[in-house]
Design a protein around this motif. Structure first.
Motif, short mmCIF file in Angstrom:
data_model
loop_
_atom_site.label_atom_id
_atom_site.label_comp_id
_atom_site.label_asym_id
_atom_site.label_seq_id
_atom_site.Cartn_x
_atom_site.Cartn_y
_atom_site.Cartn_z
N GLU A 355 -81.11 -8.20 -38.42
CA GLU A 355 -80.57 -6.86 -38.60
C GLU A 355 -80.19 -6.67 -40.06
O GLU A 355 -79.38 -7.43 -40.61
N SER A 357 -78.49 -4.43 -42.79
CA SER A 357 -77.52 -3.35 -42.98
C SER A 357 -77.86 -2.60 -44.27
O SER A 357 -77.83 -3.17 -45.36
N GLY A 358 -78.17 -1.32 -44.12
CA GLY A 358 -78.63 -0.58 -45.29
C GLY A 358 -79.96 -1.14 -45.74
O GLY A 358 -80.91 -1.26 -44.97
N GLN A 360 -79.85 -4.19 -47.60
CA GLN A 360 -79.41 -5.49 -48.11
C GLN A 360 -80.23 -6.61 -47.47
O GLN A 360 -79.75 -7.37 -46.61
N SER A 364 -79.05 -10.26 -45.42
CA SER A 364 -79.52 -10.50 -44.05
C SER A 364 -80.35 -11.78 -43.97
O SER A 364 -80.27 -12.52 -42.99
N LEU A 385 -80.41 -0.98 -40.10
CA LEU A 385 -79.28 -0.27 -39.54
C LEU A 385 -78.52 0.46 -40.63
O LEU A 385 -78.41 -0.03 -41.76
N ASP A 386 -77.98 1.64 -40.30
CA ASP A 386 -77.15 2.36 -41.26
C ASP A 386 -75.69 1.94 -41.08
O ASP A 386 -75.38 0.98 -40.37
N GLU A 387 -74.77 2.65 -41.72
CA GLU A 387 -73.36 2.29 -41.68
C GLU A 387 -72.79 2.37 -40.27
O GLU A 387 -71.82 1.70 -39.95
N GLU A 388 -73.40 3.19 -39.42
CA GLU A 388 -72.92 3.33 -38.05
C GLU A 388 -73.65 2.39 -37.10
O GLU A 388 -73.56 2.53 -35.88
N LYS A 389 -74.38 1.43 -37.67
CA LYS A 389 -75.09 0.42 -36.90
C LYS A 389 -76.16 1.02 -35.98
O LYS A 389 -76.44 0.50 -34.89
N THR A 391 -80.26 2.44 -35.71
CA THR A 391 -81.55 2.17 -36.34
C THR A 391 -82.01 3.34 -37.20
O THR A 391 -81.89 4.49 -36.81
#
Length: 722
Positions: A355, A357-358, A360, A364, A385-389, A391
């Motif tokens: 996963e 995040s953003g 990064q 990961s 995934l964005d900041e709200e987890k 997709t």
């Protein structure tokens, strides 16, 4: 006319392959003589020879090597000159196809060849031979000795010095560990310190130690343990009351000799020690004193299940090293794509979730390789995934596209990480104390190896100096000031010394760099300007190699993931462009050759598909020269989900099929389901569906609309960097 002098024939006790009469089974293998053919040969010479294989049964010829085959190998090697002794008969060659070094087997040991007694029994010259790596936890400040002969040994890995891969404290002379293996055999050969067997044997086989598939030599001696089967039957009482003497032992009753229940090496008649006629437990006076009179409280060693001293443990799962040598294709050099694809069979269909995040990708990736249950052979299933987890974006929901995009971001962010320094496209390793504490060098090497095997882009940012420090290619070429990282303190100091034009200016430069010279061990008096070259070479070596030993070592060990480092070390020339050169520019011809056309079997459809392939190739040419609103990279991304061609190639191979209008379909035949004549793609299966149109203009228009719509859904480079 000068007569040609023929070399006298070798004595009958000389090996026909190496022309040596040595009879040392541990170092040369068993020396076998076939009297009827007047032929003598060493077993190791047979195993390591390039042109002879076991074509017979084990009882035929010499361990399955037919006599005719041995004679033919003797004739073949008679034309080859040994690069060590310069004599004919060199039957052992380096397993790397591009290397032409040939030697006799005894000369191979002298020249530091490594012959692996497993698989196809390959041999490697010093430039291509496998190496061992130091452990971070090994303490080199303590004096160390050979764990076999106990003589002092310098803990520096070389051809003659090996170490245990498990405990990292076991260091051995190569000759000592070879003799230990010959004595212990497959069932008892293990590290003398940590007693590890499986990993130790696997590492020793890799480093060229022969492990005979037999029991230990001490187990093969006739009646070696016969004394263990003897039972002590003598009365040791001070006054023996038996009329037949102390050596007499009845089968039962007063004068049956019973043994000490603790040591078993003392005995007595029941009558002589005042015991009852049914007494079985008795302890001698020595054991009673040793246990402070509590011998009765000590459990009998016979109370539990007894293990036979002659029993053998289950043999190691490592394949026998001497069971057979059968003909097969040798390891050959090829393109980097072919060599990486040879590592792909290790990958398993099971996947591991990553996963991101953003954007990064590096964070990961580090989280992935630092998991306790990390397995590099598992396929990668990537989710952004964005900041709200949740997709995102929708264009990266396809598994193959998301994985390719993740690997591209990963390589870019590794290049910009703290473990590298220097200009883009020519990076050296940087010395960073925090990265050492976090073992980041190992993790980054592991991620790069993971990316190459799993279909990521080429690395492309290594400097030539870094590639040489890692893989010794070009071999043994001295490093220069130009290889150092520009605009660093060390580079400026070394450059000033190298550019000194007089002895006085050289000494002034050395005075201003005194602290650096002391740390590098180069603070020595200079008597002439001619000594400047050696000083500069030492300073460059210290800066790029000596002070970077630990980062380089951990980086190498990370690159060993999935066998990447070993593959590159065997074929450094083929992989140099993968690590040191930017990705080659995508061309229309390359992209066209990438796809295989899946033609229809019906003649009517085939006639309509033929001009579409011409449209396709012409469209690629216009994309290349800028006559289209989309680029070749856009087309590649649309069709395969990859922004760049992976180093290991695209799997499965890309395929082109066709979309026909409904009207052209015969009754009852299934048509592709699509809305309009627009191209479609299945990146996971690398399938591109081209629309069947009557004109090039319609084809180009449909391609541009579909591809540009797909590309606009992808994240931009600026959003990735943010």
């Amino acid at each position: 006319m000068k007569k040609r002098v023929r070399r006298p024939p070798a004595p009958d006790d000389c090996c026909v392959l190496c022309r040596r009469s040595d009879d040392d089974p541990a170092m040369f293998g068993e020396k076998v003589t076939v009297q009827e053919h007047k032929l003598t040969v060493h077993y190791f010479c047979l195993l390591t020879s390039c042109g002879v294989y076991q074509r017979g049964e084990e009882g035929e010829g010499v361990f399955g090597f037919l006599v005719d085959d041995i004679k033919q190998e003797t004739r073949r090697s008679a034309r080859l000159t040994c690069c060590s002794c310069k004599k004919k008969g060199a039957c052992v060659g380096c397993n790397v196809r591009s290397c032409r070094k040939t030697v006799h087997f005894p000369c191979a040991r002298k020249e530091k060849f490594v012959s692996q007694f497993t698989g196809l029994f390959p041999s490697f010259c010093p430039y291509h031979s496998p190496t061992q790596s130091h452990s971070v936890s090994s303490d080199l400040s303590l004096p160390q000795s050979c764990s076999v002969c106990l003589d002092i040994i310098e803990p520096v890995l070389s051809h003659s010095v090996l170490k245990c891969p498990c405990c990292h404290a076991g260091w051995f002379h190569r000759e000592c560990v070879q003799r230990q293996a010959h004595s212990a055999g497959l069932f008892f050969f293990r590290c003398t310190l940590c007693s590890n067997k499986e990993n130790f044997q696997e590492e020793m086989l890799r480093m060229g130690i022969f492990i005979p598939e037999r029991d230990a030599s001490w187990e093969l001696e006739e009646n070696a343990y016969s004394e263990l089967l003897e039972v002590y039957e003598r009365c040791d009482a001070l006054v023996c009351l038996c009329s037949d003497g102390p050596t007499h032992s009845a089968k039962s009753g007063w004068f049956e000799v019973i043994r000490c229940r603790l040591c078993g090496s003392r005995g007595t008649h029941r009558k002589c020690s005042g015991l009852k006629v049914n007494t079985r437990d008795w302890a001698c006076s020595d054991c009673t004193r040793a246990t402070d009179g509590k011998a009765s409280m000590v459990a009998s060693p016979q109370s539990g299940p007894r293990k036979s001293l002659l029993s053998k443990r289950r043999p190691s799962p490592i394949r026998s090293s001497v069971s057979c040598k059968r003909p097969s294709l040798p390891v050959t050099a090829g393109s980097s794509e072919d060599l990486l694809q040879a590592l792909a069979p290790q990958l398993r269909p099971l996947s591991v979730q990553v996963e991101v995040s953003g954007y990064q990708a590096l964070l990961s990736g580090l989280d992935l390789v630092r998991r306790p249950d990390f397995d590099p052979a598992l396929s990668l299933s990537v989710r952004f995934l964005d900041e709200e987890k949740t997709t995102f974006p929708s264009s990266l929901r396809d598994g193959g596209t998301a994985r390719q995009y993740f690997l591209k971001l990963l390589v870019q962010q590794i290049q910009d990480s703290v473990v590298f320094e220097g200009p883009d496209g020519s990076k050296n390793l940087a010395l960073d104390s925090q990265a050492l504490r976090e073992d980041l060098y190992f993790d980054v090497g592991c991620l790069l190896a993971l990316s190459l095997v799993h279909g990521g882009p080429s690395v492309g940012f290594f400097s030539c100096a870094l590639y040489q420090c890692l893989f010794n290619y070009p071999a043994n070429r001295p490093l220069a000031v130009a290889h150092m990282t520009p605009d660093t303190c060390f580079t400026r100091q070394v450059s000033r010394i190298a550019e000194a034009e007089s002895l006085d200016s050289l000494r002034d430069a050395m005075v201003s760099s005194r602290e650096f010279l002391e740390v590098a061990g180069c603070d020595r008096p200079i008597g002439s300007l001619e000594e400047r070259g050696a000083l500069v070479e030492d300073l460059v070596g210290f800066t790029l190699i000596t002070r970077m030993q630990l980062p380089l070592q951990r980086f190498r060990e990370g690159l060993q993931t999935l066998g990447v480092f070993d593959q590159v070390q065997l074929f450094p020339a083929e992989f140099r462009n993968v690590f040191c050169e930017a990705t080659a520019r995508l061309s229309a011809q390359l992209l066209a050759e990438l796809f295989t056309v899946n033609w229809s079997e019906q003649t009517e459809k085939l006639n309509k598909e033929t001009p579409v392939v011409t449209f396709w190739r012409h469209f690629l040419l216009e994309c290349e020269v800028g006559r289209s609103s989309i680029s070749l990279q856009d087309v590649l991304l649309f069709a395969t989900g990859a922004e760049e061609l992976p180093v290991s190639g695209l799997l499965p191979p890309p395929l082109i099929s066709f979309l026909h209008p409904f009207s052209s379909s015969p009754p009852g035949e299934r048509e592709w389901e699509y809305g309009g004549l627009f191209p479609q793609s299945e990146p996971s299966s690398k399938l591109l569906l081209l629309p069947v149109t009557s004109s090039y203009g319609a084809f180009k228009s449909s391609m541009e609309q579909a591809v540009s719509h797909h590309v606009h859904l992808l994240p931009t480079q600026s959003s990735c960097s943010s």
